[in-house]
Write a protein that holds these residues in place. Structure first.
Motif, PDB file in Angstrom:
ATOM      1  N   UNK A  17      46.214  40.728  64.186  1.00  0.00           N
ATOM      2  CA  UNK A  17      45.648  39.385  63.991  1.00  0.00           C
ATOM      3  C   UNK A  17      45.999  38.843  62.605  1.00  0.00           C
ATOM      4  N   UNK A  18      46.373  39.712  61.689  1.00  0.00           N
ATOM      5  CA  UNK A  18      46.745  39.250  60.343  1.00  0.00           C
ATOM      6  C   UNK A  18      45.608  39.355  59.333  1.00  0.00           C
ATOM      7  N   UNK A  19      44.668  40.274  59.594  1.00  0.00           N
ATOM      8  CA  UNK A  19      43.502  40.420  58.716  1.00  0.00           C
ATOM      9  C   UNK A  19      43.889  40.721  57.278  1.00  0.00           C
ATOM     10  N   UNK A  20      44.812  41.667  57.114  1.00  0.00           N
ATOM     11  CA  UNK A  20      45.156  42.102  55.755  1.00  0.00           C
ATOM     12  C   UNK A  20      45.769  40.943  54.964  1.00  0.00           C
ATOM     13  N   UNK A  21      46.685  40.206  55.603  1.00  0.00           N
ATOM     14  CA  UNK A  21      47.310  39.055  54.945  1.00  0.00           C
ATOM     15  C   UNK A  21      46.258  38.031  54.553  1.00  0.00           C
ATOM     16  N   UNK A  22      45.353  37.738  55.467  1.00  0.00           N
ATOM     17  CA  UNK A  22      44.333  36.711  55.187  1.00  0.00           C
ATOM     18  C   UNK A  22      43.350  37.177  54.120  1.00  0.00           C
ATOM     19  N   UNK A  24      44.084  39.100  51.580  1.00  0.00           N
ATOM     20  CA  UNK A  24      44.783  38.946  50.297  1.00  0.00           C
ATOM     21  C   UNK A  24      44.774  37.485  49.867  1.00  0.00           C
ATOM     22  N   UNK A  25      45.042  36.589  50.831  1.00  0.00           N
ATOM     23  CA  UNK A  25      45.080  35.154  50.510  1.00  0.00           C
ATOM     24  C   UNK A  25      43.706  34.656  50.070  1.00  0.00           C
TER      25      UNK A  25
END
Ligand code: 2DT
Length: 183
Positions: A17-22, A24-25
């Motif tokens: 789902x992109x949890x890690x990227x989000x 960090x952002x």
């Protein structure tokens, strides 16, 4: 002057789902707006307990299902003193997975009910906000193969998604669902 307590913000969702990227952002955005913020993630694979979990996830060891569930919870509890300290210092914590993943993943296995799975985490610091990144099974497939680790099959991930949906019915938790677009 007493400083304001930091917020505890959790990001949850199925794999890809992109949890890690989000996370960090979000930490970057908070810092840029002048709010102290740090990222944490569970499992925290750096501790002794975390290393047992990591070996299990990498399929280098086998652990009985109840045992590994309790280890995931213990991994959260061992970091609670550190979390409380940071929150009291006014640092906002952005956490990649928390007890909700613990409950959703174990209860997706045969023979586990939500109630049993929730018990070991009772009393953990309560998140101010839980952001759930919603990804349809079709979109998850488009994003490519799940990883090589344990739980990385679409059948299991679908069961996990269903458990999350049950958990999101809990009104005492401040869930915010973000639906990710289909491309
Ligand atoms: P990542 O490190 O890629 O996020 O994968 N899990 C996680 C559990 O089964 N129980 C838990 O309590 C937690 C926090 C989800 C970690 C994997 O471990 C699962 C995917």
């Amino acid at each position: 002057m007493a400083c304001k307590r930091g917020a505890l913000i959790v990001l949850e969702g199925v794999d890809k789902a992109g949890k890690t990227t989000q996370c960090k952002k979000l930490v970057q955005a908070l810092q840029q707006s002048g709010r102290p913020a740090e990222m944490m993630r569970f499992p925290d694979r750096t501790t002794t307990i975390g290393q047992l979990i990591s070996a299990y996830l990498e399929k280098k060891s086998d652990l009985e299902d109840h045992t590994v569930h309790l280890l995931f919870s213990a991994n959260r509890w061992e970091l609670v003193p550190q979390m409380r300290k940071k929150l009291e210092q006014g640092i906002t914590l952005v956490v990649d997975r928390y007890a909700f993943s613990g409950v959703a993943f174990t209860s997706a296995k045969q023979g586990f009910c939500l109630d049993w799975c929730m018990k070991p985490d009772v009393g953990l610091p309560k998140p101010d906000l839980v952001i759930f990144l919603q990804l349809s099974p079709a979109e998850a497939t488009l994003r490519g193969q799940f990883g090589e680790e344990r739980y990385g099959t679409s059948v299991f991930q679908r069961a996990v998604q269903q458990r999350f949906e049950q958990l999101m019915k809990e009104p005492s938790v401040n869930w915010q669902v973000i639906r990710l677009s289909e491309h």
